[in-house]
Scaffold this motif. Structure first.
Motif, PDB file in Angstrom:
ATOM      1  N   ASP A 417       7.156 -14.389   4.390  1.00 30.91           N
ATOM      2  CA  ASP A 417       6.091 -14.060   3.438  1.00 30.91           C
ATOM      3  C   ASP A 417       4.767 -13.797   4.155  1.00 30.91           C
ATOM      4  N   VAL A 418       4.352 -14.765   4.943  1.00 24.01           N
ATOM      5  CA  VAL A 418       3.050 -14.662   5.618  1.00 24.01           C
ATOM      6  C   VAL A 418       3.049 -13.486   6.594  1.00 24.01           C
ATOM      7  N   ALA A 419       4.164 -13.306   7.309  1.00 25.53           N
ATOM      8  CA  ALA A 419       4.249 -12.215   8.281  1.00 25.53           C
ATOM      9  C   ALA A 419       4.164 -10.854   7.597  1.00 25.53           C
ATOM     10  N   MET A 420       4.796 -10.712   6.429  1.00 24.85           N
ATOM     11  CA  MET A 420       4.725  -9.446   5.696  1.00 24.85           C
ATOM     12  C   MET A 420       3.305  -9.165   5.202  1.00 24.85           C
ATOM     13  N   ILE A 421       2.576 -10.215   4.823  1.00 22.20           N
ATOM     14  CA  ILE A 421       1.179 -10.041   4.386  1.00 22.20           C
ATOM     15  C   ILE A 421       0.322  -9.525   5.539  1.00 22.20           C
ATOM     16  N   THR A 422       0.461 -10.136   6.718  1.00 21.13           N
ATOM     17  CA  THR A 422      -0.327  -9.680   7.873  1.00 21.13           C
ATOM     18  C   THR A 422       0.071  -8.260   8.283  1.00 21.13           C
ATOM     19  N   GLN A 423       1.342  -7.945   8.167  1.00 14.94           N
ATOM     20  CA  GLN A 423       1.809  -6.592   8.481  1.00 14.94           C
ATOM     21  C   GLN A 423       1.188  -5.576   7.525  1.00 14.94           C
ATOM     22  N   ALA A 424       1.159  -5.913   6.233  1.00 18.28           N
ATOM     23  CA  ALA A 424       0.587  -4.999   5.240  1.00 18.28           C
ATOM     24  C   ALA A 424      -0.906  -4.770   5.492  1.00 18.28           C
ATOM     25  N   ILE A 425      -1.615  -5.823   5.865  1.00 18.83           N
ATOM     26  CA  ILE A 425      -3.051  -5.683   6.151  1.00 18.83           C
ATOM     27  C   ILE A 425      -3.271  -4.727   7.320  1.00 18.83           C
ATOM     28  N   TRP A 426      -2.468  -4.865   8.370  1.00 16.23           N
ATOM     29  CA  TRP A 426      -2.621  -4.001   9.539  1.00 16.23           C
ATOM     30  C   TRP A 426      -2.244  -2.550   9.199  1.00 16.23           C
ATOM     31  N   LEU A 427      -1.146  -2.373   8.457  1.00 12.28           N
ATOM     32  CA  LEU A 427      -0.732  -1.020   8.081  1.00 12.28           C
ATOM     33  C   LEU A 427      -1.780  -0.334   7.205  1.00 12.28           C
ATOM     34  N   ARG A 428      -2.377  -1.091   6.315  1.00  9.30           N
ATOM     35  CA  ARG A 428      -3.419  -0.518   5.453  1.00  9.30           C
ATOM     36  C   ARG A 428      -4.541   0.054   6.296  1.00  9.30           C
ATOM     37  N   ARG A 429      -4.914  -0.692   7.318  1.00  9.77           N
ATOM     38  CA  ARG A 429      -5.985  -0.238   8.205  1.00  9.77           C
ATOM     39  C   ARG A 429      -5.579   1.043   8.944  1.00  9.77           C
ATOM     40  N   ARG A 430      -4.356   1.078   9.461  1.00 13.13           N
ATOM     41  CA  ARG A 430      -3.907   2.214  10.260  1.00 13.13           C
ATOM     42  C   ARG A 430      -3.567   3.444   9.412  1.00 13.13           C
ATOM     43  N   SER A 431      -3.314   3.245   8.127  1.00 15.24           N
ATOM     44  CA  SER A 431      -2.954   4.385   7.266  1.00 15.24           C
ATOM     45  C   SER A 431      -4.176   5.101   6.699  1.00 15.24           C
ATOM     46  N   ARG A 432      -5.352   4.546   6.871  1.00 16.98           N
ATOM     47  CA  ARG A 432      -6.546   5.131   6.254  1.00 16.98           C
ATOM     48  C   ARG A 432      -6.797   6.578   6.658  1.00 16.98           C
ATOM     49  N   PRO A 433      -6.693   6.949   7.958  1.00 17.26           N
ATOM     50  CA  PRO A 433      -6.955   8.359   8.305  1.00 17.26           C
ATOM     51  C   PRO A 433      -6.010   9.331   7.597  1.00 17.26           C
ATOM     52  N   ALA A 434      -4.710   9.013   7.552  1.00 16.39           N
ATOM     53  CA  ALA A 434      -3.750   9.905   6.901  1.00 16.39           C
ATOM     54  C   ALA A 434      -4.008   9.996   5.403  1.00 16.39           C
ATOM     55  N   LEU A 435      -4.282   8.854   4.772  1.00 12.61           N
ATOM     56  CA  LEU A 435      -4.537   8.862   3.332  1.00 12.61           C
ATOM     57  C   LEU A 435      -5.858   9.556   3.009  1.00 12.61           C
ATOM     58  N   ARG A 436      -6.847   9.396   3.889  1.00 11.57           N
ATOM     59  CA  ARG A 436      -8.135  10.062   3.671  1.00 11.57           C
ATOM     60  C   ARG A 436      -7.971  11.584   3.777  1.00 11.57           C
ATOM     61  N   ALA A 437      -7.209  12.026   4.770  1.00 16.47           N
ATOM     62  CA  ALA A 437      -6.992  13.465   4.937  1.00 16.47           C
ATOM     63  C   ALA A 437      -6.257  14.043   3.726  1.00 16.47           C
ATOM     64  N   ALA A 438      -5.249  13.334   3.232  1.00 20.20           N
ATOM     65  CA  ALA A 438      -4.504  13.810   2.066  1.00 20.20           C
ATOM     66  C   ALA A 438      -5.398  13.828   0.826  1.00 20.20           C
ATOM     67  N   ALA A 439      -6.250  12.807   0.679  1.00 19.32           N
ATOM     68  CA  ALA A 439      -7.152  12.751  -0.478  1.00 19.32           C
ATOM     69  C   ALA A 439      -8.177  13.879  -0.435  1.00 19.32           C
ATOM     70  N   GLU A 440      -8.696  14.172   0.760  1.00 16.65           N
ATOM     71  CA  GLU A 440      -9.671  15.264   0.895  1.00 16.65           C
ATOM     72  C   GLU A 440      -9.027  16.609   0.568  1.00 16.65           C
ATOM     73  N   ARG A 441      -7.781  16.801   1.020  1.00 14.63           N
ATOM     74  CA  ARG A 441      -7.055  18.019   0.674  1.00 14.63           C
ATOM     75  C   ARG A 441      -6.922  18.164  -0.841  1.00 14.63           C
ATOM     76  N   ASP A 442      -6.574  17.057  -1.501  1.00 15.21           N
ATOM     77  CA  ASP A 442      -6.378  17.096  -2.949  1.00 15.21           C
ATOM     78  C   ASP A 442      -7.684  17.333  -3.695  1.00 15.21           C
ATOM     79  N   GLU A 443      -8.778  16.766  -3.181  1.00 12.64           N
ATOM     80  CA  GLU A 443     -10.081  16.970  -3.831  1.00 12.64           C
ATOM     81  C   GLU A 443     -10.498  18.439  -3.771  1.00 12.64           C
TER      82      GLU A 443
END
Length: 456
Positions: A417-443
């Motif tokens: 449980d705890v390990a998956m939470i820390t993994q999700a926090i790190w992935l959220r941080r690393r996914s921001r550039p890709a999600l930002r680029a996709a959001a800008e394209r959609d806007e």
């Protein structure tokens, strides 16, 4: 004047049509472990055979196959043209053969005893039964490599229903073997379980190889080359972080097995582990299927908001579904009557299920963030997040061994449980550039649609 309108937003129905066959496939695959446990629990020496499968055979088989488990995501993301397909297939054949050789080395030589007795510290009574099971599982790795590679092609070209049918083929083979073993009543549970698993993966691999052929001929070969040609370096830059990701993710299974073997009530914890995690996996499957959906659909224009909303819906649905089992008498009914474990093990399992409750929702978040990172082709962040997961889980398990006052089952599930939470926090941080680029394209596309509408 002809005005070219931008495409409409990705519809909920399109996401659902892509997701549900994959979710059904994962859920049916998740039904495999409870089915194995239910039959093994009704054959001679159930506790020993369940512990042998959950504590040795399954963790070791997963570790050996880990470098090819991400072929599904890689094939989905990269099998866009004929040349790319051929290069990925070459890697699949090479890696599948090498890892099968490694499996044989572990199962059929004295190296097995080094791993099980000295590294895992497994209870002595499960070592020999588990070795027989591991030998039977020899076809597992190559079959999975071949199946996942071809399934990626099917998903890429929108044939996700075929993936679900393949899982039905696999589960049918499982059930036939399990029924033969159950009706005989004398074959050891570990032999029945591993024969069923091996038969299932071989059957599904054969089915995937047959059903993908017309897709390759009619859709993949004629497809135009997309972007830069895939070469060995670009493929390895993309795939090595994914292979390391699956290796590190699955490494926690033998680490967990070693830790459970050194905590109070080791045999009971190892026996209940596959029973509890098998049930939880069926609900986690909703989120596991979402990874390939994000990879396939985030490419589409105006998809970000729709996928984000679907993520929230799936998070709630998967969590509430498991809660409805955990918080009602259905949990005891499942473990005692369906799985056939003893009352003492049932009590252990019910409390363990409460601890595992966050896992399905966390899996949805992991798939959302991972899918975005895969879409951006910067896969290093996924490996980093799994490293965080592995370190977190290992520290908690190590602390549980030192403390030595609580059943290993509870410590193991809490560590995940705890390990998956820390993994999700790190992935959220690393996914921001890709999600930002996709959001800008959609806007930009939304702004263009608004401008076109005002011109009308």
């Amino acid at each position: 004047m002809n005005i070219k309108y931008p495409p409409s937003a990705l519809s909920f129905g399109r996401i659902l049509r892509t997701w549900w066959p994959l979710a059904a496939s994962w859920m049916l695959m998740g039904a495999e472990l409870p089915a194995l446990s239910a039959v093994a629990a009704r054959l001679p020496n159930p506790e020993i055979n369940l512990a042998a499968y959950g504590g040795i055979v399954f963790p070791l088989a997963l570790i050996v196959e880990s470098p090819i488990i991400m072929l599904l995501a890689a094939s989905t993301a990269l099998s866009k043209d004929w040349e790319s397909y051929r290069k990925i297939k070459g890697y699949m054949m090479l890696a599948g053969g090498f890892l099968t050789g490694l499996h044989i080395l572990v199962a059929f030589t004295p190296l097995y005893y080094v791993v099980t007795e000295h590294i895992l510290g497994s209870p002595p009574e499960i070592v020999e039964p588990a070795r027989v099971g591991l030998m039977i599982m020899t076809p597992w790795t190559w079959s999975i490599a071949y199946r996942r590679f071809n399934q990626g092609v099917l998903i890429r070209f929108d044939h996700t229903k075929a993936v679900g049918i393949g899982t039905i083929v696999r589960l049918s083979a499982d059930i036939i073997v399990l029924m033969i073993g159950y009706l005989s009543g004398t074959i050891p549970g570990i032999v029945v379980a591993t024969c069923a698993v091996a038969s299932g993966v071989i059957s599904e691999a054969i089915y995937a190889g047959v059903v993908v052929r017309p897709v390759i001929r009619g859709e993949l070969k004629p497809a135009p080359q997309v972007g830069e040609p895939l070469n060995l370096r670009s493929f390895l830059d993309f795939y090595i972080p994914l292979a390391m990701t699956s290796l590190m993710t699955l490494l926690v299974n033998p680490i967990g097995s070693a830790a459970l073997s050194r905590m109070p009530a080791p045999l009971a914890s190892l026996a209940v582990w596959p029973v509890v995690t098998g049930l939880v996996f069926m609900f986690r499957s909703m989120g596991m299927a979402y990874n390939e959906v994000v990879v396939a659909l985030l490419d589409e224009p105006r998809s970000t908001k729709s996928l984000r909303r679907f993520t929230g819906l799936l998070f709630g649905l998967s969590t509430i579904s498991l809660l409805m089992i955990t918080a009602t008498p259905l949990s005891e009914l499942w473990f005692r009557e369906v799985q056939g474990i003893s009352p003492a093990l049932t009590s252990l399992a019910v409390l363990g299920l409460w601890i595992a409750l966050p896992m399905p929702g966390l899996n949805v978040l992991l798939s959302w963030f991972q899918g975005a990172i895969l879409h951006g082709r910067r896969t290093r962040g996924i490996s980093e997040a799994v490293g965080v997961f592995l370190i977190t889980a290992s520290l908690i398990l190590w602390g549980g061994v030192i403390w030595g006052k609580t059943s290993g089952l509870y410590i193991g599930l809490a560590a995940f449980d705890v390990a998956m939470i820390t993994q999700a926090i790190w992935l959220r941080r690393r996914s921001r550039p890709a999600l930002r680029a996709a959001a800008e394209r959609d806007e930009k596309l939304s702004a263009l649609q608004t401008a076109n509408a005002s011109m009308d």
